[in-house]
Motif scaffolding. Sequence first.
Motif, PDB file in Angstrom:
ATOM      1  N   LEU A  77      12.850   9.269 -11.063  1.00 14.20           N
ATOM      2  CA  LEU A  77      12.640  10.551 -10.383  1.00 14.20           C
ATOM      3  C   LEU A  77      11.195  10.680  -9.938  1.00 14.20           C
ATOM      4  N   ALA A  78      10.310  11.035 -10.841  1.00 13.29           N
ATOM      5  CA  ALA A  78       8.897  10.955 -10.504  1.00 13.29           C
ATOM      6  C   ALA A  78       8.421   9.585 -10.956  1.00 13.29           C
ATOM      7  N   GLY A  79       7.168   9.274 -10.693  1.00 11.40           N
ATOM      8  CA  GLY A  79       6.671   7.968 -11.082  1.00 11.40           C
ATOM      9  C   GLY A  79       6.286   7.918 -12.544  1.00 11.40           C
ATOM     10  N   LEU A 134       0.821  -1.220   0.000  1.00 12.87           N
ATOM     11  CA  LEU A 134       0.000   0.000   0.000  1.00 12.87           C
ATOM     12  C   LEU A 134       0.851   1.264   0.000  1.00 12.87           C
ATOM     13  N   ARG A 135       1.971   1.223   0.776  1.00 11.01           N
ATOM     14  CA  ARG A 135       2.733   2.460   0.944  1.00 11.01           C
ATOM     15  C   ARG A 135       3.428   2.943  -0.330  1.00 11.01           C
ATOM     16  N   VAL A 136       3.735   2.018  -1.256  1.00 10.19           N
ATOM     17  CA  VAL A 136       4.392   2.488  -2.484  1.00 10.19           C
ATOM     18  C   VAL A 136       3.397   3.191  -3.409  1.00 10.19           C
ATOM     19  N   LEU A 137       2.087   3.030  -3.116  1.00  9.28           N
ATOM     20  CA  LEU A 137       1.070   3.686  -3.955  1.00  9.28           C
ATOM     21  C   LEU A 137       0.912   5.137  -3.524  1.00  9.28           C
ATOM     22  N   GLY A 138       0.441   5.965  -4.418  1.00 15.08           N
ATOM     23  CA  GLY A 138       0.183   7.361  -4.066  1.00 15.08           C
ATOM     24  C   GLY A 138       1.476   8.166  -3.953  1.00 15.08           C
ATOM     25  N   PRO A 139       1.321   9.474  -3.698  1.00 12.47           N
ATOM     26  CA  PRO A 139       2.481  10.366  -3.759  1.00 12.47           C
ATOM     27  C   PRO A 139       3.232  10.545  -2.429  1.00 12.47           C
ATOM     28  N   ASP A 140       2.679  10.097  -1.305  1.00 10.25           N
ATOM     29  CA  ASP A 140       3.281  10.449  -0.016  1.00 10.25           C
ATOM     30  C   ASP A 140       4.643   9.796   0.195  1.00 10.25           C
ATOM     31  N   PRO A 141       5.631  10.619   0.616  1.00  6.21           N
ATOM     32  CA  PRO A 141       6.938  10.050   0.941  1.00  6.21           C
ATOM     33  C   PRO A 141       6.817   9.112   2.148  1.00  6.21           C
ATOM     34  N   GLY A 176      -0.102  -3.081  -7.943  1.00 11.17           N
ATOM     35  CA  GLY A 176      -1.553  -3.206  -7.983  1.00 11.17           C
ATOM     36  C   GLY A 176      -2.102  -2.824  -9.343  1.00 11.17           C
ATOM     37  N   GLY A 177      -1.303  -3.038 -10.381  1.00  6.97           N
ATOM     38  CA  GLY A 177      -1.720  -2.717 -11.736  1.00  6.97           C
ATOM     39  C   GLY A 177      -1.693  -1.227 -12.039  1.00  6.97           C
ATOM     40  N   LEU A 178      -1.208  -0.408 -11.094  1.00 15.31           N
ATOM     41  CA  LEU A 178      -1.215   1.046 -11.303  1.00 15.31           C
ATOM     42  C   LEU A 178       0.195   1.579 -11.541  1.00 15.31           C
ATOM     43  N   ASP A 179       0.287   2.538 -12.461  1.00 11.01           N
ATOM     44  CA  ASP A 179       1.539   3.280 -12.601  1.00 11.01           C
ATOM     45  C   ASP A 179       1.742   4.070 -11.319  1.00 11.01           C
ATOM     46  N   LEU A 180       2.976   4.147 -10.863  1.00  8.09           N
ATOM     47  CA  LEU A 180       3.213   4.778  -9.566  1.00  8.09           C
ATOM     48  C   LEU A 180       3.451   6.278  -9.701  1.00  8.09           C
ATOM     49  N   ASP A 181       2.938   7.018  -8.711  1.00  4.30           N
ATOM     50  CA  ASP A 181       3.128   8.469  -8.715  1.00  4.30           C
ATOM     51  C   ASP A 181       4.535   8.829  -8.278  1.00  4.30           C
ATOM     52  N   SER A 182       5.107   7.974  -7.460  1.00  9.41           N
ATOM     53  CA  SER A 182       6.434   8.243  -6.947  1.00  9.41           C
ATOM     54  C   SER A 182       7.165   6.905  -6.915  1.00  9.41           C
ATOM     55  N   VAL A 183       8.389   6.892  -7.401  1.00  9.57           N
ATOM     56  CA  VAL A 183       9.125   5.625  -7.458  1.00  9.57           C
ATOM     57  C   VAL A 183       9.705   5.300  -6.083  1.00  9.57           C
ATOM     58  N   SER A 184       9.519   4.063  -5.654  1.00  6.33           N
ATOM     59  CA  SER A 184      10.133   3.604  -4.406  1.00  6.33           C
ATOM     60  C   SER A 184      11.269   2.656  -4.727  1.00  6.33           C
ATOM     61  N   TYR A 212      13.692  -0.802  -8.227  1.00  7.57           N
ATOM     62  CA  TYR A 212      12.956   0.449  -8.382  1.00  7.57           C
ATOM     63  C   TYR A 212      11.550   0.081  -8.835  1.00  7.57           C
ATOM     64  N   PHE A 213      10.572   0.232  -7.950  1.00  9.96           N
ATOM     65  CA  PHE A 213       9.193  -0.103  -8.295  1.00  9.96           C
ATOM     66  C   PHE A 213       8.705   0.757  -9.453  1.00  9.96           C
ATOM     67  N   GLN A 214       8.061   0.124 -10.426  1.00  9.70           N
ATOM     68  CA  GLN A 214       7.487   0.868 -11.540  1.00  9.70           C
ATOM     69  C   GLN A 214       5.957   0.797 -11.539  1.00  9.70           C
ATOM     70  N   GLN A 215       5.446  -0.338 -11.111  1.00 15.85           N
ATOM     71  CA  GLN A 215       3.993  -0.508 -11.087  1.00 15.85           C
ATOM     72  C   GLN A 215       3.622  -1.354  -9.888  1.00 15.85           C
TER      73      GLN A 215
END
Lengths: 304, 774
Positions: B178-180, A45-52, A151-159, A146-149
Motif C-alpha cells: 500500500l504505502a512504501g 529514478l521514477r520508483v523513488l520518492g512519492p510521486d505517482p 538505490g539502497g533506499l526504502d521506498l515511499d510508494s510501492v511500484s 512489487y518494488f521494496q527497495q
Amino acid sequence: MSSDALTFQDAILNLSKFWADQGCVLALPYDLEVGAGTMCPETFLRVLGPDPYRVAYVQPCRRPADGRYGENPNRLLKHTQMQVILKPPPEDIQDVYLQSLEALGVRLAEHDIRFEEDNWESPTLGAWGIGWQVMLDGLEITQFTYFQQCGGLDLDSVSVELTYGLERIIAFLQGVESVYDLRWNDSLSYGDLRLEEERELSIYDFEAADPEACRRLFETYEAEASRLLDSQGSAAAAGTLRNRFPLRKVYDLCLKCSHLFNILDARGAISVTERVALIARIRKMACAVARIYVGRKMPATVAV
Amino acid sequence: MHQSPNLKVPNQVTQPEATRTPADGKSQTAPLLLEIGCEEIPARFLTEAQTALGQRLRDALAGTGLLADAAVHTYSTPRRLVAYLPQVLDRQPDREESVVGPAAKAAFGPHGEPTRAAEAFAAKHGAAVTELFEVETPKGRYVALRRRVAGRPALEVLLEVLPGVVTGLQFPKSMYWLAGRSGESAPRWVRPVRWLLALLGEGDEAQVVPFEAFGLQASNATHGHRSAGRDPIRVTGFLDYREKLARAGVEIDPEQRRAALRQDIERLLASSQLRLVPDAGLETWIVNSTEWPSALTGRFDERFLKLPREILITVMRDHQHYFAVEDRVGVLQPHFVTVLNRHLRKFDSARNSKSECRTPDPAPVIRQGHERVLRARFADAEFFWQADQRIPLRDRVPMLERVTYHEKLGTYADKVRRMALLARQICRTLEEQGSMTDQDTLRVLRAVQLCKCDLTTHMVQEFTELQGVVGGLYAKEQGEPEVVWQAIYDHYLPQGTEDRCPRSLAGGVVALSDKLDSVVSGFSAGLEPTGSSDPFGLRRAGNGVVRLAVESLPGLDLLKLLQAIATLNLELPASDWVTRVSGFLRERTEFYLQGVAGLRYDTVRAVVQATERGWERPADALARGRALERIRDTEDFVALSVAAKRTHNILKKSAKADDLTAAMEPINEDLLAPGPEKDLYHAYNRLRPRLEEEASRGEYEAAWRLLAGLRPQVDSFFDNVLVMDGDPRVRRNRLNLLSKLSREVFRRFADLSQIESMTLAPVSAPTSEASSGG
C-alpha cells in the motif's frame, strides 16, 4: 500458435497501445547499454520518492554472458524487454496484467497461467522486490515485482514492475522453435534483422574485448562519477543550488560501468572476490544518485 | 491419453453441523467463516500459514470467551486462507469483575464512616456503599466493588479481534504494497490482500462481520478461480461458500486436492504400463500452488533419454515442476506429467453447455506449450553435457584455483588440498584397523582430487543442486573406476537426516573429509554458528560428520582424528579450533543420539559422560545408548542406578574432606570388613573377566546385565555398612572401594547416576492446601 499470430512489431505496438490506454507514458528505449529495463532512469529514478507515475517502454537489453553467437535458438545476448512501471499499482493489477496478455493475442481460456514465487534482486542497483514469474503453459513470460527497495533506499510508494520477455512470448504465440524464425513483420524475420548483430556482439564480448581496456574504461568512468559526486558534496555544504547537479549524467556513468563489468564477467576476467568488490563499487554510485534524487523530490528537511 | 477433471462439484458437502442449542441458557452458537483473499502465496509458505491462521483465531476467540467448541477447520489455496468454526457463541457469557476505587484511607473516615469519595464511587457504578470492600494492591489498600459485566454480542467482539488475527500472521518473507516501506503504519503480509470475507451465522441469519484490515472491509463476497471471471460471489454460509467456489473452479481443501490429483494421475496412467517416479515434495508443492489441479501428460524426444536419469528428473522437477515417468521396472520413459491450475472442462457443464461446444479442448494447446518448453530445457542440458565432456574432470583441477570457496579460506583448490590431507589421515586409521588397503587409499585420494571439478562445468553452473552427482556421472563417462566415480557422486551425502549415506567406504571417507574440512576451516575462520544463525551451514555439516561416523565409518574416533588433524599443515587462518570443534561435534553427536536416533535425553547424557567412553565414537555411543534403553527400566537396573546416585553423592561429599583424589589407590583387602563389604568386593572381582569380555565385543547389554546381577551385594552393602567409619584408614579404604565401583561399574560405559528412573520421582508432592491446612 499459428500464422495469424502477431508479428514481433505488431506485438510491440499492441502492448504499447494497451499500456498507453492504462495511462502510461510511452517512453523511448534508453540510449545506453543496459542489462535490464529496470536499469533505465525511467524505472530506477521514477520508483523513488512519492510521486505517482506510470510508464511503459521497449528496451533492448544486453547480457554478454548469455551470448551464443546466434547458434542457440532460445538464448540471446541482446533481447527485448517490455518494461512497465505502475506507481502506485491499481488494486486489480494482476487482472490488468492478464488483459495485457489478451492484447497480445493470448486467449486465457485456452491456457494455464501461474504466478510462481520469484523475488527479484539487483545487487548492483541496491534494489529488490517481491513477486512472481508468470508462467504461461510452463513458459516464463513475465517478471512481476512489487518494488521494496531501490538505490539502497526504502521506498515511499510501492511500484509494480512488469517485465515481459518479448522474444519468448512471441515465439510461443507464433509457434516457432527458434527466435531467429520469428516474423518481425510480414516479410522479414528476427534473424534477418538481428542474427549478424548477435554473432558480432558475441565475438566481441567473448573473444575480442580487451579486458585491460575494459578495466581502464571502468576506472575512468567511475573516477568521473566520483569527481561529480564529490563536487555535489561541497556544493551542498556551501548551500548552492542542488537542482543544477547533473545527477542523470552520474547515473549514465554508473550504467557504463555496469555494462563494462558484464563484459569482463563474460570474458571470464573477474575472480569471485573481485566480482563482489566491483558490484559494490557500482552500487555505491547508484545509491548516491538515488539519495540525491530523493533529496531533490522531498522537502528541504530531508538530508541529502 | 485422455483427461477429464477428477474433482467433482459437490452436490452436498458434508461438514460439521452448526448447532443452535443454547449453551448457557442465554447464548446460542453460530458458525463463523473467515476468508483472506490475496494474490498468490508462495507454495512453500502455504501449509504453515493455514495452520497459523487456525491457531491465531482459536487463541483470539478463547481470549474473548466466544469459543464454544475448540474445532477450527482451516483450508487454503494460493489465493486464500480460510478458517471455519462451526460453533462460536453468539454472545460472551456474563462475568464478574472487580472495579478498584479510591484509596481506603480516602474512602472511610476515622470511625469507618464512608466519605463522599466512597459514595461517589459506589454511585457511579450503581451500587450501595455497603457493597464496598477493601483490597490490597501494590500501591496500598483500596476500596473496590464487584460488578457483573454483561457479555457483549459476538459481532461486536469479532469486529475488534479479527483485524489482529489476520494482520498478525507472520511469514518467513513479507512485503509492503500500500504505502512504501518508509510509511510506518503500512501493513505487511506475504502478498497483497485483496478481499476479506467474514460471516457469522448461516443462511438467512448470516451476518457480515464488517471488520477492517489492510484498507479493506470484510463482506460476504469471495472470488472464484481467475478463469471464472472477476465478479464477486456472494455467499450465505460455509456450505454455500464451498459449493459456489467449487463451481467457480476452487477446491479449498488441500487434502481434497491431493486426493483428486492422485486419482487423476492414476487414471491417466491406468491404460499404460507407466508409473510416476514418486516425489512427495513435488506433490505438496503442486497441491499448494493450485486451486484446482488437473494432470496432463506430455512426451519428449527419445533422444534425450541418452542423458542421465538424474539430470532429466532434475530438469523436470526443479525447473518445470513435472513428474517424471518410468516403466514397471524403473526405466525412465519419454513422458512427463504436468499439473495445471485449472479445469480442463468448463466449471458448470450444465449451465455452460453451449459455450463448452464453442470452446475447443484446451489440453492439446497446453500440452504442446509444455512440451516445447521442456524440449528447450533438455536441449540446453544436452548442450552442456556435450560441451562439458570436451574438458575431462582431470583437466579441470587447475581451474579450481579460480573458484572461491570462502574469502577467508581461499579457493576450492585450497579446500581440495586440505581434504586430501584429511582423507589421507582417515585412510591411515582405517588401514591400521585393517578395513582398507593402500590401494583403496589411492582411489579415495583420486576421488578427492576430482570431486569438486564439476563446479567448473556448465551443467553444475546451471543445475547447482546436481553438484557431485554431475561430477560422478562425468567421471564414469571418462572411465574412472566404479569406486572413484561413485565416491564423487555420493560425496555431498548425507544432506539431511532422511538422506542416505555414501554407498561405499571410500565414498564415506571422501564425504567425511569434505564435511570435516567445512567444520574445521569454518571454525578456524570464526564462522561457527551462533543461536539461530548458521550462515555457513556448519550444523548441517556437523550432523553429516556424525552420521558418517555412525553409518559409514563405525570404528572412527572423532576426537583422536581431530587431534591428528591438528598436527597437519592445513594452512588455516587460526589453529585454536580443536577444543571448539570437539565441543561442537560432541553437541552434534548428542543431537544425533536424541533427535535422530530417538534416545531419551538422560540416556544420551549417561552415554556421553561415561568414564571410559564418551561421545567420540558416535557409533559406539549409539550402541551403548540402544543397549541402555533396552535394560534401563528393568527392576535390578533401576536399583543399580539408585545405588549409582548414592555412590556419586557420597563420593562428592567426601571428596574434599578426605582429600580423595581421582587417582586410583589400591584397595587393602585386610581392611575390608567381613560380610557385605567383602562380599561386594569379591562378587565384583568374580564378575570382572566376563565383563571385560562382553565390553570388548561391544555387548553392552550383556555387560550391564552382569552388573545388574550385583544388586543383592550392592543393596546389602548400603543397608549394612557405614561408609563414614570412625577409623580413617577403614573409611579411606571404603571410599576407595566405592570410587572403584563408581568408575568401573556405575559410570564405566554409561553414567548411571544420570538416569532419571521413575521410582526416584516423588510419588506425590505435599502441595494441597487441604492437607497442609489440617
